[in-house]
Every structure is written in C-alpha cells, then in structure tokens.
Design an enzyme around this catalytic site. Structure first.
Site, PDB file in Angstrom:
ATOM      1  N   LYS A  58       1.966   4.639  -4.128  1.00 51.53           N
ATOM      2  CA  LYS A  58       3.402   4.288  -3.767  1.00 51.53           C
ATOM      3  C   LYS A  58       4.292   4.822  -4.735  1.00 51.53           C
ATOM      4  O   LYS A  58       5.457   5.031  -4.552  1.00 51.53           O
ATOM      5  CB  LYS A  58       3.207   2.607  -4.010  1.00 51.53           C
ATOM      6  N   GLY A 190      -7.799  12.867   9.839  1.00 52.92           N
ATOM      7  CA  GLY A 190      -7.782  11.504   9.840  1.00 52.92           C
ATOM      8  C   GLY A 190      -6.318  10.863   9.558  1.00 52.92           C
ATOM      9  O   GLY A 190      -5.720  11.314   8.825  1.00 52.92           O
ATOM     10  N   GLY A 192      -5.610   7.644   9.263  1.00 56.86           N
ATOM     11  CA  GLY A 192      -5.547   6.409   8.791  1.00 56.86           C
ATOM     12  C   GLY A 192      -4.398   6.122   7.696  1.00 56.86           C
ATOM     13  O   GLY A 192      -3.625   6.982   7.557  1.00 56.86           O
ATOM     14  N   VAL A 193      -4.807   5.157   7.004  1.00 59.17           N
ATOM     15  CA  VAL A 193      -3.609   4.836   5.885  1.00 59.17           C
ATOM     16  C   VAL A 193      -3.432   5.876   4.904  1.00 59.17           C
ATOM     17  O   VAL A 193      -2.084   6.412   4.682  1.00 59.17           O
ATOM     18  CB  VAL A 193      -3.897   3.472   5.167  1.00 59.17           C
ATOM     19  N   VAL A 247     -13.280  18.223  14.686  1.00 60.16           N
ATOM     20  CA  VAL A 247     -13.635  19.247  14.031  1.00 60.16           C
ATOM     21  C   VAL A 247     -14.986  19.950  13.487  1.00 60.16           C
ATOM     22  O   VAL A 247     -15.842  19.184  13.725  1.00 60.16           O
ATOM     23  CB  VAL A 247     -13.008  18.522  12.410  1.00 60.16           C
ATOM     24  N   GLY A 281     -12.162   7.768   5.932  1.00 63.78           N
ATOM     25  CA  GLY A 281     -12.627   6.350   5.621  1.00 63.78           C
ATOM     26  C   GLY A 281     -13.496   6.488   4.133  1.00 63.78           C
ATOM     27  O   GLY A 281     -13.369   7.454   3.620  1.00 63.78           O
ATOM     28  N   ARG A 282     -14.045   5.298   4.040  1.00 65.46           N
ATOM     29  CA  ARG A 282     -14.608   5.127   2.574  1.00 65.46           C
ATOM     30  C   ARG A 282     -15.835   4.536   2.963  1.00 65.46           C
ATOM     31  O   ARG A 282     -16.204   3.658   3.884  1.00 65.46           O
ATOM     32  CB  ARG A 282     -13.512   4.331   1.704  1.00 65.46           C
ATOM     33  N   ALA A 330      -7.063  -3.874  -1.086  1.00 67.03           N
ATOM     34  CA  ALA A 330      -6.936  -4.466  -2.255  1.00 67.03           C
ATOM     35  C   ALA A 330      -6.791  -5.921  -2.287  1.00 67.03           C
ATOM     36  O   ALA A 330      -7.384  -6.677  -3.144  1.00 67.03           O
ATOM     37  CB  ALA A 330      -6.010  -3.747  -3.230  1.00 67.03           C
ATOM     38  N   HIS A 454      22.096 -14.435   5.754  1.00 71.45           N
ATOM     39  CA  HIS A 454      22.834 -13.335   6.341  1.00 71.45           C
ATOM     40  C   HIS A 454      23.455 -12.533   5.570  1.00 71.45           C
ATOM     41  O   HIS A 454      24.102 -13.162   4.769  1.00 71.45           O
ATOM     42  CB  HIS A 454      23.341 -13.940   7.613  1.00 71.45           C
TER      43      HIS A 454
END
Length: 475
Positions: A58, A190, A192-193, A247, A281-282, A330, A454
């Site tokens: 981040k 991959g 993914g995230v 792959v 992945g993990r 997490a 608003h």
C-alpha cells in the site's frame, strides 16, 4: 526449567499478534514467538502482512499513485509541475520506514499488554502434563511451555513448479516490493490481488506490464459486472492482460526472463521481460513447526486441520489465519485470533465468513462482501439488483475520478442484503458500511433510508440501495 505460560502463540503476523494481545487483555500470561528479522537482524513482528504484504504494497501503491496524478492529472486542476521524476530508491526507503513503524508499534503493544516476546522460530517438542513444550530457535535456543497454543504461522508464496524464486529476476511478492529501479518490461504470472497491485505500481512508474492468467475469465471470484468493468479500465490504462495463458518453460538469464506459453487459442508464444513476478497463490506455512512431534493433523495442502472454532485435533491447540482453511486475508486472521483468545477464556468468539470483505487496491479500487450475482444464480436464490455509477456522484466528479459503480444484491422477498460489490474511488473504505449492514441483517431499504453526508462517495452506496427498489434520487 522452561518458562510457563497460559497461552503460547507461534507466529506474530495479524492473526498471531492480535491473538496474543487479546489473550493478555483477558488476563492470561502470554508469550508470542516470531522469527521475522529486519535488515539489522532485529525483530520485525507483523508477518507477511506488515513486512512483505499489505503494508509495504500500500505504501508503494500510494507513492506510485501520487506520481501518476502528478504526471497525468494535476494539469486538470491548474497545477503545473514541470518535469516530474521518480526516485525509486527514496520511494522504497519510505516504504521500509512505514514497515518499521508498524513493526515497532507491535512491539510496543506487546510491552503495553505484558506479552512476553521471543524472537526466533517456534516448534513443538512434546506434549506433557496437559501442556506443550515449545522450542524457540533464535540467537539463543530456549524452551517454553504453554497450556494453550495458538498456531498462526501464515503462508508462503507459491512458486511455479521447477522455477524457484531467486528474488532478482523471478520474484515473489517480497522481491516485487524491493525492486531498485523501474523495469522496462515486467511480466506477471497470475492476475490475483498481488499480481494486479504490483503490476499497477510498476505500470504507473513506466514499466510495460504483461499479465499472464491461466483462467479463461478475469477475476472470477469477483462479481462479473465488476470484473468486466475492471478489465476494461485496466486495458485502457495500458495493463496488458492475457487470459487462458498456459505457461510452459521459464528461463532466467542475466539480462532477464523468457516465458514460453500458449495463448487462449492454443498458439505458442514467447514473452521476454526484464523481471517476472509470480503471483499464483500462497501455501500454508508449517515449515519447521515439527507438527509430527505432537501429532498435529495437516490436510493434503499442508494446512492445519481445524473445526469451525479453529480447534485442531489436539486438546488445547488452535490455529488461525493463512495456515488454516478459508480466505488468506489479514483481517480474517485478525478476527480468528480475537475469537480464539475469547474462546480460551470461555467466551463466544465470532467470525462470519460471509461478511469478510475483499479488497483489491488498484486504481480504481475493487471491493466486495457477500454473494456475487453468479453465485446467487447458481444457488437458485431469487434476488433483486440495484446499481449506481460514480459518474452521477458529485464528490466523484469533484475528485476527478468517476470510474465504476456500486451494486447491491438483495433477497427478492425479504430485501435482506446478500452482497455488495464496488469498483471505483476509495471503495476499500466504503465497503465497511455494507459489512456492518449485512452483519446486522439489514435490508437494502434500511441503507436507502439512512442519511448520508453530501457530497460524499458514500451517497453512491445509498443510491445503489435505493436502485434495488428502482427509486434512485440522484442522476
């Protein structure tokens, strides 16, 4: 004689350190063992999340977004900056500083809550007299004993078969966060995230990024509408994503990496890049735990087998987070850590998998909670859908980012919220309202009748809820 503790936590990541602190708050004598080291060899609790995952990624995403805004969007606001340059070394140093602040914060919380911290690797030795002997291997070896043990050893990046990480050319999330310069060509295996987030960081800084994804559909875990919108936006940004890529041989050399693959049409292709991030992945981390010494049961994936309350097959031994079933997130680990500490104390810890939010911190951000449309259709659930675009949101227009939308899915009969899906600015923050609403069994009408400030992005949440009943107010 080994030191005696009521609770011993093995692993100091989000699940482990949170469990240790909560157990200490509940009056237990607690120890936490963690082996992560900083550059100086000192303790760096926080696990993958703090050291090579959530927090550093981040930090880099924020830095690269600032750079992207300065080079592409400041002029819209009348801001002239001249030539904008990125000092990658300084960006990475800032990231390292953010990580250290988090490491130090955890150590401070241990001290404040009187948690005994042991820097080293924890492993089972034996079960005896209703407790467990745990060996700590660090700068000095010692033995401690716990009446209750919580295993929170996390996960490791999955490597391609026969292609180990060298963290120089073939990178896991760790190496991807430590690049010293912007690669001209970056490959990612991959989508993914991790692949999308790291690809986004280096794409913003000038890298030509190609992502190879084996699945035929993009982001299949997300709502189809969200995934379709994301694919369109990422392509417009210059992120090249190839779906259905199989792959084959991966060769690393001094000048870079060559990836042989077949595309969705079955045609042989070659991708040559300077660096390759493998994000497929993990896997649960039980390395060195010595689970066989006490008969701790693992499944075929190597994960610790637990029941719905995170109890293992051994009395007094629990496991939480990435090392057990469920999403590798997490915040899921944190919830399980708190719940287990409270269960040890005789309380009723609470974890609802259906209200765990998912977030991808790309730009636009992607977030969701609950069921997707495709899941509801597959399950034969009658539902109503409502959607509202950020294009019609005044705050989004003022921000200069009107990408995406908010979608509500509600039960056709009861109007109970079944799922909420978002893509757009700051939806990582907006999704929490949906989580709270679902946890309390709210209806879409409930959200539609709540007053939202608003102008705010959250008004799109209200309008999407109103759209379920086809009575949106703002256009």
């Amino acid at each position: 004689m080994s030191k005696q503790f009521d609770v011993v936590v093995i692993g100091g990541g989000p699940g482990g350190y949170i469990a240790a602190i909560r157990a200490a708050q509940l009056g237990f004598n607690v120890a936490c063992i963690d082996e992560w080291k900083n550059a100086a060899g000192g303790p760096a609790p926080g696990g993958t999340c703090t050291n090579v995952g959530c927090i550093p990624s981040k930090a880099l995403l924020q830095s690269s977004e600032h750079f992207d805004h300065a080079t592409h969007h400041f002029a819209e606001h009348g801001i002239s900056t001249g030539t904008v340059k990125m000092d990658v070394a300084k960006m990475v140093a800032r990231k390292d500083g953010v990580v250290k602040q988090n490491n130090d914060g955890i150590l401070y919380l241990f001290k404040k809550n009187k948690v005994s911290f042991f820097h080293g690797r924890g492993s089972f030795v034996a079960a005896k007299d209703g407790a467990y002997e745990i060996k700590v291997t660090g700068s000095a070896e010692e033995s401690i004993t716990g009446k209750q043990v919580i295993v929170a050893t996390g996960s490791n990046a999955r490597a391609l078969p026969g292609v180990p990480f060298d963290e120089e050319h073939i990178l896991s999330n760790d190496g991807a966060l430590r690049l010293g310069s912007v690669p001209k060509k970056l490959g990612v295996i991959g989508s993914g995230v991790i692949g999308l987030e790291m690809g986004s960081v280096w794409r913003r800084l000038g890298a030509e990024v190609t992502i190879l994804e084996g699945m035929p559909a993009f982001l299949p875990a997300a709502d189809e509408g969200v995934a379709k919108e994301a694919a369109k936006v990422f392509a417009k940004q210059g992120l090249k994503i190839e779906l259905g890529a199989k792959v084959g041989e991966v060769k690393a050399a001094k000048k870079g990496v060559s990836i042989a693959y077949t595309n969705a049409k079955g045609e042989a292709q070659t991708l040559d890049v300077d660096k390759l991030i493998v994000s497929i992945g993990r896997v649960p981390n039980t390395i060195g735990l010595n689970s066989e010494a006490v008969g701790l049961k693992l499944d075929e994936r190597g994960a610790i087998v637990v029941d719905a309350e995170c109890k293992t097959n051994l009395p007094g031994v629990w496991a939480v987070g990435d090392v057990v079933r469920g999403p590798m997130l997490a915040h899921k680990a944190e919830e399980e850590g708190v719940a287990v500490a409270e269960r040890i104390a005789g309380q009723h810890g609470h974890v609802n998998f259906n209200t765990i939010p998912y977030v991808i911190y790309t730009s636009p951000e992607i977030a969701w909670v609950g069921k997707t449309e495709q899941q509801l259709k597959a399950e034969g659930v009658a539902y109503k859908a409502g959607q509202f675009p950020f294009l019609a949101n005044g705050r989004a227009r003022a921000l200069g980012d009107t990408t995406g939308f908010v979608k509500f899915l509600a039960d056709a009969k009861t109007d109970e919220i079944l799922g909420v899906h978002m893509i757009g600015p700051m939806v990582s923050e907006l999704i929490s309202e949906a989580v709270v609403a679902m946890e309390f069994k709210a209806s879409s009408e409930d959200i539609g009748r709540i007053c939202h400030a608003h102008p705010s992005l959250s008004e799109s949440t209200k309008e999407a809820a109103l759209a379920v009943e086809k009575r949106t107010l703002n256009f």
